[in-house]
Design a protein around this motif. Structure first.
Motif, short mmCIF file in Angstrom:
data_model
loop_
_atom_site.label_atom_id
_atom_site.label_comp_id
_atom_site.label_asym_id
_atom_site.label_seq_id
_atom_site.Cartn_x
_atom_site.Cartn_y
_atom_site.Cartn_z
N ASP A 612 0.81 -1.22 0.00
CA ASP A 612 0.00 0.00 0.00
C ASP A 612 0.84 1.27 0.00
OD1 ASP A 612 -2.54 1.18 -0.08
OD2 ASP A 612 -2.44 1.67 2.05
N GLY A 613 2.13 1.16 -0.05
CA GLY A 613 2.94 2.35 -0.20
C GLY A 613 3.61 2.84 1.05
N ALA A 614 3.87 1.95 2.02
CA ALA A 614 4.52 2.39 3.25
C ALA A 614 5.93 2.89 2.99
CB ALA A 614 4.56 1.25 4.27
N GLY A 615 6.48 2.55 1.82
CA GLY A 615 7.83 2.98 1.49
C GLY A 615 8.00 4.48 1.46
N VAL A 616 6.89 5.21 1.39
CA VAL A 616 6.97 6.66 1.39
C VAL A 616 7.61 7.18 2.68
CG1 VAL A 616 4.70 7.06 2.43
CG2 VAL A 616 5.66 8.75 0.85
N PHE A 617 7.57 6.36 3.74
CA PHE A 617 8.12 6.77 5.03
C PHE A 617 9.54 6.24 5.26
CE2 PHE A 617 3.49 6.53 5.74
CZ PHE A 617 3.24 7.86 6.07
N ASP A 618 10.02 5.32 4.39
CA ASP A 618 11.30 4.65 4.64
C ASP A 618 12.46 5.63 4.71
OD1 ASP A 618 10.17 2.19 4.88
OD2 ASP A 618 10.53 1.58 2.80
N GLU A 619 12.41 6.68 3.88
CA GLU A 619 13.51 7.63 3.88
C GLU A 619 13.47 8.57 5.08
OE1 GLU A 619 13.71 9.71 0.24
OE2 GLU A 619 14.07 7.91 -0.98
N MET A 620 12.33 8.57 5.79
CA MET A 620 12.19 9.47 6.94
C MET A 620 12.62 8.80 8.25
SD MET A 620 8.43 11.09 6.20
CE MET A 620 7.85 11.39 4.53
N VAL A 621 12.53 7.49 8.34
CA VAL A 621 12.76 6.82 9.62
C VAL A 621 14.25 6.72 9.90
CG1 VAL A 621 10.62 5.49 9.57
CG2 VAL A 621 12.68 4.54 8.52
N THR A 622 14.58 6.76 11.16
CA THR A 622 15.97 6.60 11.57
C THR A 622 16.33 5.13 11.70
OG1 THR A 622 15.27 6.78 13.88
CG2 THR A 622 16.02 8.80 12.80
N ASP A 623 15.30 4.26 11.84
CA ASP A 623 15.53 2.82 11.86
C ASP A 623 15.64 2.31 10.42
OD1 ASP A 623 15.22 3.03 14.62
OD2 ASP A 623 13.05 2.69 14.48
N ASP A 624 15.83 1.01 10.27
CA ASP A 624 16.01 0.43 8.94
C ASP A 624 14.71 0.40 8.15
OD1 ASP A 624 18.65 0.03 9.43
OD2 ASP A 624 18.38 -2.01 10.18
#
Length: 647
Positions: A612-624
């Motif tokens: 569903d597009g959770a990858g939109v947040f991947d660049e924002m998180v400090t975790d992996d």
């Protein structure tokens, strides 16, 4: 500390009654205004609980004052206090308030407006010990709703500082309304228990003549009505024109200023009723022969005009600084300043519904077998009663004509404003297209006029009605005529209430609601779905501060604004803003802008399919990797936005 707070209030009540030489039931609402102003100041600095310290200080200062005075002054003060304490009016007031507080102890919130704002907001005030800080108000869409009623509810909630008790909030709400009706009791004489009970019941049922909502929830319009009606009578209760000077004259102006100051702090529309009140004040003062002398610009008149401006202005400034705004206010401003909105396309249908409701439907929805007043018959009756009063000498003829003119114009103007609101601000709320929906709106928003005028005219009748009823020589009175002289005006008032009220509404608010408590709680529980329940459980990780806000991103599948209001009530004092987002189509820079625009401290995204597009947040998180259904702390240095997962 409940006992200390109550004791301090009682001490102030008796002391001010002694200083101003007024009955306790007349000082009650004035002291309540002062208390609200004190709580307002403490809430601004988020230290409402300091009222406990102030209460202790008041008790201590009073004891020192009492001990230091000479024996004669102490005896005089004690004698006056004992006399006031045993007045039938005060005993009746205490009985009514105590009965209302005890009977509402198990009430739970069910009315939609309470869930959407009133209980959610007061719950935040309760836990934060005052108003929230910038962007922290728990009802973002209703942020600039004034807090006077909320603060008085808090005063009662504070009696139980460990647990938020909705029943205590109801007790505070009803007590505040009752207090501003208490001057009605000031002509109550003797110790006739039956008369005292009848008057207590009449005060409780009085608003149901033209209002239903106040018996089912925290309807601020009813509180507006009680204060507004009290103000109108206070204007005519002019001790200066009855050859009284000094302390009584000070009380006259202090009461007017305080009433108006509280009026603008009850609801946003309070400034309209304050304006009506000031117009009435000017017209009434100008109606006396020596008006040029009595209406010259002086400190007292300035205080009456300045107090609502200062109090209303301070709240508007606070809302501006804290970024508190309401959708209704924003919409109204757009209507006035832009052409973004036009008139409703349903204008003719609204007009038809308004006319049908105004002419045909009773103000209280419960039809009794006696007298059911429609808005138009009520409006006509008010005018006829005013004419009757000044023709029978219950008020001076010139002043009576002023009251009549004011009643006609203010009623017509405000009913016109209600109609205009429906074809502009409420243009899309189609429930008002039906006469039943429209009469509910007229009943609610017109309460300051209807209930306010009832309170005003009731006070006039009880103050002066005896002039018309009793004209015989006191020496020749029989037992019956003596009773009629003593209680005639009261009995006619009781009869009027008995013939016009909605009994079911008044009964339900005190007793009948108990049969619905369990079912109401079940309905509230059913409105919290599994997604919301998981979110609320996650909030346990948040450290609650004075401005904690969480951005809750929901699936873009179906509107859930009703369910969200129930979730916000449970989440309070944490502020929650909701966004429905289709994550598949949400670019990263747009999402960052949305998060920044929310002014939130934390982010929560509810569960969605893996693609569903959770990858939109991947660049924002400090975790992996980013996880659904997890709280993230938002860190923004202005250049880059980062999300840190809570442990």
């Amino acid at each position: 500390m409940a006992f200390v707070n109550i004791m301090a209030f009682v001490i102030c009540l008796f002391y001010l009654s002694y200083v101003w030489e007024q009955k306790l039931v007349e000082v009650f609402p004035v002291l309540t205004c002062i208390l609200i102003f004190v709580l307002y100041a403490l809430a601004m600095i988020r230290h409402l609980s300091l009222i406990d310290v102030l209460s202790l200080v008041i008790i201590t200062v009073f004891l020192i004052w009492f001990i230091k005075n000479n024996k004669e002054k102490r005896a005089d003060f004690t004698k006056i206090c004992l006399c006031n304490m045993t007045q039938a009016s005060f005993i009746t007031a205490v009985i009514l308030i105590a009965f209302a507080v005890i009977c509402t102890s198990h009430r739970v919130v069910a009315w939609w407006d309470d869930i959407n704002f009133w209980v959610t907001d007061v719950k935040s005030i309760y836990y934060l010990d005052g108003f929230s800080s910038k962007y922290g108000n728990v009802s973002p869409e209703y942020g600039d709703y004034p807090p006077a009623g909320q603060l008085f509810k808090w005063y009662f909630l504070h009696f139980n500082p460990r647990t938020f008790n909705e029943g205590l909030a109801f007790a505070g709400y009803y007590t505040m309304n009752i207090i501003f009706m208490l001057p009605i009791l000031r002509k109550l004489k003797g110790k006739n228990v039956i008369i005292m009970l009848l008057m207590a019941l009449s005060l409780w049922f009085l608003p149901s003549i033209a209002d239903t909502f106040g018996y089912y929830g925290f309807c601020a319009d009813l509180t507006l009505a009680c204060v507004y009606g009290g103000f109108l009578f206070a204007v005519t209760d002019d001790k200066e024109n009855n050859a009284s000077r000094g302390k009584n004259l000070n009380f006259y102006y202090i009461r007017l200023a305080l009433y108006l100051g509280v009026l603008v702090l009850i609801k946003s529309v309070g400034f309209v009723w304050a304006a009506f009140g000031l117009v009435f004040f000017m017209l009434y003062r100008m109606s006396f022969k020596d008006s040029t002398k009595k209406n010259r610009l002086n400190v007292s008149n300035i205080a009456v005009f300045a107090t609502p401006v200062i109090m209303g202005g301070s709240w508007m400034l606070f809302c501006l600084m804290m970024r508190r705004v309401t959708n209704t206010t924003a919409t109204a401003v757009k209507y006035i300043t832009t052409d973004e909105y036009g008139l409703s396309g349903y204008m003719s249908d609204y007009a038809r519904a308004f006319i049908n409701a105004f002419v045909k439907l009773p103000l209280h929805q419960e039809k009794t077998g006696l007298i059911n007043l429609t808005p138009i018959t009520f409006y006509i009756c008010v005018c006829l009663i005013v004419i009757f009063f000044y023709r029978k000498g219950l008020m001076p003829k010139k002043q009576g004509r002023i009251v009549l003119l004011f009643s006609i114009i203010s009623g017509a103007v405000f009913y016109g404003m209600i109609f205009i609101a429906h074809i502009t601000i409420f243009a899309n709320e189609t429930q008002y297209l039906e006469p039943l929906g429209m009469i509910m709106s007229i009943e609610r928003y017109g309460a300051p006029f209807t209930i306010g005028m009832i309170i005003f005219l009731t006070n006039i009748w009880l103050e002066n009605g005896n002039r018309m009823l009793v004209k015989e020589d006191p020496i020749s009175r029989s037992f019956v005529s003596e009773v009629w002289h003593k209680y005639g005006t009261l009995l006619i008032f009781v009869l009027f209430v008995a013939l016009t009220v909605g009994y079911e509404d008044g009964y339900y608010a005190l007793i009948g609601y108990r049969n619905d408590v369990d079912s109401l709680l079940e309905v509230r529980d059913s409105m919290i779905n599994e997604d919301a329940r998981t979110f609320l459980n996650a909030l346990g990780e948040v450290e609650v501060g004075s401005g904690t806000r969480v951005l809750y991103i929901q699936r873009d599948d179906e509107p859930r604004w009703v369910e969200n209001s129930y979730a916000s009530m449970e989440a309070s004092p944490i502020s929650v803003v909701y966004r429905s987002v289709n994550l598949e189509d949400a670019p990263g820079d747009w999402m960052e802008a949305e998060i920044r625009a929310s002014h939130a401290f934390y982010l929560y995204v509810e569960n969605a399919p893996a693609d569903d597009g959770a990858g939109v947040f991947d660049e924002m998180v400090t975790d992996d990797i980013f996880f659904y259904e997890k709280l993230y702390k938002i860190e923004d240095d202005g250049d880059r936005l980062r999300l840190s997962g809570l442990p």
